[in-house]
Write a protein that holds these residues in place. Structure first.
Motif, PDB file in Angstrom:
ATOM      1  N   LEU A   1       0.874  -1.172   0.000  1.00  0.00           N
ATOM      2  CA  LEU A   1       0.000   0.000   0.000  1.00  0.00           C
ATOM      3  C   LEU A   1       0.910   1.220   0.000  1.00  0.00           C
ATOM      4  O   LEU A   1       1.573   1.509   1.000  1.00  0.00           O
ATOM      5  N   GLN A   2       0.982   1.904  -1.135  1.00  0.00           N
ATOM      6  CA  GLN A   2       1.845   3.068  -1.248  1.00  0.00           C
ATOM      7  C   GLN A   2       1.112   4.329  -0.794  1.00  0.00           C
ATOM      8  O   GLN A   2      -0.110   4.393  -0.796  1.00  0.00           O
ATOM      9  N   GLY A   3       1.903   5.336  -0.440  1.00  0.00           N
ATOM     10  CA  GLY A   3       1.316   6.600  -0.047  1.00  0.00           C
ATOM     11  C   GLY A   3       0.975   7.459  -1.247  1.00  0.00           C
ATOM     12  O   GLY A   3       0.867   6.967  -2.378  1.00  0.00           O
ATOM     13  N   THR A   4       0.781   8.743  -1.022  1.00  0.00           N
ATOM     14  CA  THR A   4       0.505   9.684  -2.112  1.00  0.00           C
ATOM     15  C   THR A   4       1.626   9.588  -3.133  1.00  0.00           C
ATOM     16  O   THR A   4       2.798   9.805  -2.803  1.00  0.00           O
ATOM     17  N   MET A   5       1.292   9.274  -4.372  1.00  0.00           N
ATOM     18  CA  MET A   5       2.309   9.042  -5.389  1.00  0.00           C
ATOM     19  C   MET A   5       3.123  10.304  -5.651  1.00  0.00           C
ATOM     20  O   MET A   5       2.583  11.403  -5.698  1.00  0.00           O
ATOM     21  N   GLU A   6       4.442  10.090  -5.793  1.00  0.00           N
ATOM     22  CA  GLU A   6       5.422  11.158  -6.039  1.00  0.00           C
ATOM     23  C   GLU A   6       5.734  11.989  -4.796  1.00  0.00           C
ATOM     24  O   GLU A   6       6.464  12.977  -4.888  1.00  0.00           O
ATOM     25  N   SER A   7       5.182  11.615  -3.642  1.00  0.00           N
ATOM     26  CA  SER A   7       5.603  12.275  -2.403  1.00  0.00           C
ATOM     27  C   SER A   7       6.907  11.643  -1.945  1.00  0.00           C
ATOM     28  O   SER A   7       7.242  10.508  -2.306  1.00  0.00           O
ATOM     29  N   SER A   8       7.669  12.371  -1.148  1.00  0.00           N
ATOM     30  CA  SER A   8       8.975  11.875  -0.710  1.00  0.00           C
ATOM     31  C   SER A   8       8.867  10.574   0.082  1.00  0.00           C
ATOM     32  O   SER A   8       9.680   9.662  -0.093  1.00  0.00           O
ATOM     33  N   ALA A   9       7.859  10.488   0.947  1.00  0.00           N
ATOM     34  CA  ALA A   9       7.700   9.277   1.754  1.00  0.00           C
ATOM     35  C   ALA A   9       7.406   8.073   0.866  1.00  0.00           C
ATOM     36  O   ALA A   9       7.965   6.984   1.058  1.00  0.00           O
ATOM     37  N   GLN A  10       6.530   8.248  -0.102  1.00  0.00           N
ATOM     38  CA  GLN A  10       6.202   7.147  -1.020  1.00  0.00           C
ATOM     39  C   GLN A  10       7.422   6.737  -1.835  1.00  0.00           C
ATOM     40  O   GLN A  10       7.753   5.545  -1.932  1.00  0.00           O
ATOM     41  N   LEU A  11       8.105   7.696  -2.408  1.00  0.00           N
ATOM     42  CA  LEU A  11       9.261   7.391  -3.253  1.00  0.00           C
ATOM     43  C   LEU A  11      10.362   6.704  -2.451  1.00  0.00           C
ATOM     44  O   LEU A  11      10.916   5.681  -2.876  1.00  0.00           O
ATOM     45  N   GLY A  12      10.679   7.256  -1.284  1.00  0.00           N
ATOM     46  CA  GLY A  12      11.773   6.714  -0.489  1.00  0.00           C
ATOM     47  C   GLY A  12      11.480   5.335   0.062  1.00  0.00           C
ATOM     48  O   GLY A  12      12.316   4.419  -0.030  1.00  0.00           O
ATOM     49  N   ARG A  13      10.301   5.159   0.655  1.00  0.00           N
ATOM     50  CA  ARG A  13       9.973   3.866   1.255  1.00  0.00           C
ATOM     51  C   ARG A  13       9.849   2.774   0.198  1.00  0.00           C
ATOM     52  O   ARG A  13      10.302   1.643   0.404  1.00  0.00           O
ATOM     53  N   THR A  14       9.235   3.118  -0.941  1.00  0.00           N
ATOM     54  CA  THR A  14       9.116   2.142  -2.030  1.00  0.00           C
ATOM     55  C   THR A  14      10.490   1.742  -2.544  1.00  0.00           C
ATOM     56  O   THR A  14      10.778   0.553  -2.728  1.00  0.00           O
ATOM     57  N   GLU A  15      11.343   2.725  -2.785  1.00  0.00           N
ATOM     58  CA  GLU A  15      12.674   2.453  -3.330  1.00  0.00           C
ATOM     59  C   GLU A  15      13.540   1.673  -2.350  1.00  0.00           C
ATOM     60  O   GLU A  15      14.244   0.723  -2.731  1.00  0.00           O
ATOM     61  N   GLY A  16      13.510   2.062  -1.072  1.00  0.00           N
ATOM     62  CA  GLY A  16      14.312   1.364  -0.087  1.00  0.00           C
ATOM     63  C   GLY A  16      13.931  -0.107   0.030  1.00  0.00           C
ATOM     64  O   GLY A  16      14.803  -0.990   0.022  1.00  0.00           O
ATOM     65  N   PHE A  17      12.633  -0.384   0.120  1.00  0.00           N
ATOM     66  CA  PHE A  17      12.188  -1.774   0.232  1.00  0.00           C
ATOM     67  C   PHE A  17      12.504  -2.538  -1.053  1.00  0.00           C
ATOM     68  O   PHE A  17      12.879  -3.718  -1.011  1.00  0.00           O
ATOM     69  N   ARG A  18      12.367  -1.869  -2.200  1.00  0.00           N
ATOM     70  CA  ARG A  18      12.641  -2.528  -3.489  1.00  0.00           C
ATOM     71  C   ARG A  18      14.080  -3.032  -3.565  1.00  0.00           C
ATOM     72  O   ARG A  18      14.346  -4.106  -4.125  1.00  0.00           O
ATOM     73  N   LYS A  19      15.011  -2.272  -3.010  1.00  0.00           N
ATOM     74  CA  LYS A  19      16.416  -2.673  -3.063  1.00  0.00           C
ATOM     75  C   LYS A  19      16.651  -4.000  -2.352  1.00  0.00           C
ATOM     76  O   LYS A  19      17.470  -4.810  -2.783  1.00  0.00           O
ATOM     77  N   ILE A  20      15.950  -4.233  -1.244  1.00  0.00           N
ATOM     78  CA  ILE A  20      16.064  -5.516  -0.550  1.00  0.00           C
ATOM     79  C   ILE A  20      15.277  -6.590  -1.305  1.00  0.00           C
ATOM     80  O   ILE A  20      15.741  -7.726  -1.455  1.00  0.00           O
ATOM     81  N   LEU A  21      14.103  -6.224  -1.786  1.00  0.00           N
ATOM     82  CA  LEU A  21      13.273  -7.156  -2.562  1.00  0.00           C
ATOM     83  C   LEU A  21      14.047  -7.755  -3.727  1.00  0.00           C
ATOM     84  O   LEU A  21      13.978  -8.960  -3.995  1.00  0.00           O
ATOM     85  N   ASP A  22      14.809  -6.912  -4.418  1.00  0.00           N
ATOM     86  CA  ASP A  22      15.523  -7.359  -5.616  1.00  0.00           C
ATOM     87  C   ASP A  22      16.620  -8.367  -5.319  1.00  0.00           C
ATOM     88  O   ASP A  22      17.119  -9.026  -6.249  1.00  0.00           O
ATOM     89  N   THR A  23      16.996  -8.508  -4.068  1.00  0.00           N
ATOM     90  CA  THR A  23      18.033  -9.488  -3.710  1.00  0.00           C
ATOM     91  C   THR A  23      17.444 -10.846  -3.347  1.00  0.00           C
ATOM     92  O   THR A  23      18.197 -11.778  -3.037  1.00  0.00           O
ATOM     93  N   HIS A  24      16.116 -10.965  -3.375  1.00  0.00           N
ATOM     94  CA  HIS A  24      15.451 -12.215  -2.981  1.00  0.00           C
ATOM     95  C   HIS A  24      14.584 -12.734  -4.124  1.00  0.00           C
ATOM     96  O   HIS A  24      13.510 -12.189  -4.400  1.00  0.00           O
ATOM     97  N   LYS A  25      15.044 -13.769  -4.767  1.00  0.00           N
ATOM     98  CA  LYS A  25      14.320 -14.329  -5.915  1.00  0.00           C
ATOM     99  C   LYS A  25      12.970 -14.913  -5.515  1.00  0.00           C
ATOM    100  O   LYS A  25      12.057 -14.988  -6.342  1.00  0.00           O
ATOM    101  N   LYS A  26      12.854 -15.339  -4.263  1.00  0.00           N
ATOM    102  CA  LYS A  26      11.610 -15.972  -3.825  1.00  0.00           C
ATOM    103  C   LYS A  26      10.586 -14.966  -3.295  1.00  0.00           C
ATOM    104  O   LYS A  26       9.477 -15.346  -2.937  1.00  0.00           O
TER     105      LYS A  26
END
Length: 352
Positions: free
Chosen positions: A193-218
């Motif tokens: 569940l993302q926040g207001t799109m293009e807000s700093s909180a949405q961009l940062g939290r999405t990007e930060g979690f994505r970086k860990i997500l990308d290291t896990h194939k499962k």
């Protein structure tokens, strides 16, 4: 008669004229009148001491009042920027609309405030109005959310949370938690569940979690969708996720109010969440209501986004008043909370 004294008198005259230059917000025009006919802003000006020369006039344009976090943030500024502390605060609620914030900033410039505090709804679209403030010689302090501008000298500094780090920390927590639960080799289905799109909180939290997500194939991110940082929209989106996907292992909710809605949807569907439940819930903000739900076993972990920014901004203004330089980027101290902690004790001392 000092410059600030003259300006405060001018502000009073502008408010009395009501509609001149749009300096009184619609909310104040419609609901701000007391029984004697004066708005709260007019009354506060009339009640100020006779010698106004030492007051620092601050204009603050806030995103809105869409969440518990936002309300706590607003309150920290209201408590800090008082006459007792040497300030006169002009506060505007932008009601989640960037066009309102652009008007707010231009009205603050017109009124020749000493400082502008801006919590920008989105990151883009600020170059022109911030240049207007710079040309007028008014320092702009950004709080909570960042802006994306070609020239970062258009604002004095920014104060807030490291949103990308929050997202990274959330991903690392999930990594560790799944290992503890001996589920690190399982396929893990996630929705966000993302926040207001293009807000700093949405961009940062999405990007930060994505970086860990990308290291896990499962780890399978089934879908990301905006819940607009509100409880109602969070429930609506989570309802749809639950009807669309048979199995969901993890909900990443980018603020607590959306989490409240998501929990409603999960429990209405007959599933359970939190430690021991069907769905792991990761949330952000860590307001008291969320920690109480965590104490009751509904949320696994919550990453703090500290809303108490008023004192830090006041310190910055006081330094600027003394002619001192300030750091361009300033992060507030934050931590995370999980269900293993003594939440009852933590809640006793929680400020928000």
């Amino acid at each position: 008669m000092g410059k600030r004294c003259i300006r405060i008198i001018a502000l009073f005259l502008i408010v009395c004229m009501g509609s001149l230059c749009g300096c009184v917000s619609k909310q104040e025009q419609n609901t701000g009148k007391n029984q004697g006919g004066a708005s709260e802003k007019e009354k506060s000006l009339l009640d100020m001491p006779g010698d106004n020369g030492d007051y620092i006039v601050v204009g603050f344009s806030q995103v809105g009042s869409e969440s518990d976090w936002r309300n706590a943030s607003t309150e920290s500024f209201r408590k800090m920027f008082t006459a007792e502390n040497g300030y006169y605060l002009l506060y505007e609620d932008a009601q989640q609309k960037q066009e309102n914030q652009l008007k707010d900033v231009r009205n603050f410039i017109l009124q020749e405030v000493d400082y502008i505090i801006l919590d920008p709804i989105v990151e883009t679209g600020w170059d022109t109005v911030l240049k207007e403030a710079k040309d007028a010689g008014i320092p702009v302090i950004l709080v909570d959310r960042m802006v994306e501008v070609k020239d970062d000298s258009l604002y004095t500094c920014w104060v807030g949370s490291n949103f990308e780090k929050e997202g990274l920390d959330a991903g690392e927590w999930l990594e560790s938690y799944l290992k503890q639960q001996e589920r690190d080799r399982e396929k893990i289905r996630i929705v966000t569940l993302q926040g207001t799109m293009e807000s700093s909180a949405q961009l940062g939290r999405t990007e930060g979690f994505r970086k860990i997500l990308d290291t896990h194939k499962k780890w399978d991110m089934l879908e990301r969708r905006s819940g607009e940082f509100t409880q109602a929209k969070g429930k609506e989106v989570m309802d749809d996720f639950l009807s669309k996907y048979k199995d969901i292992d993890v909900v990443v909710s980018e603020n607590d109010n959306m989490t409240f809605g998501a929990i409603e949807a999960i429990e209405s569907s007959g599933k359970s969440c939190g430690p021991g439940g069907n769905i792991i819930v990761i949330s952000f903000d860590a307001v008291s209501a969320a920690l109480e739900l965590m104490r009751r076993g509904k949320i696994n972990v919550d990453f703090e986004c500290n809303p108490i920014l008023g004192p830090m901004v006041s310190d910055i203004i006081q330094r600027l008043e003394r002619g001192k330089e300030v750091e361009k980027i300033q992060y507030v101290e934050e931590q995370h909370f999980d269900a293993s902690m003594n939440l009852k004790e933590i809640l006793k001392n929680r400020l928000y």
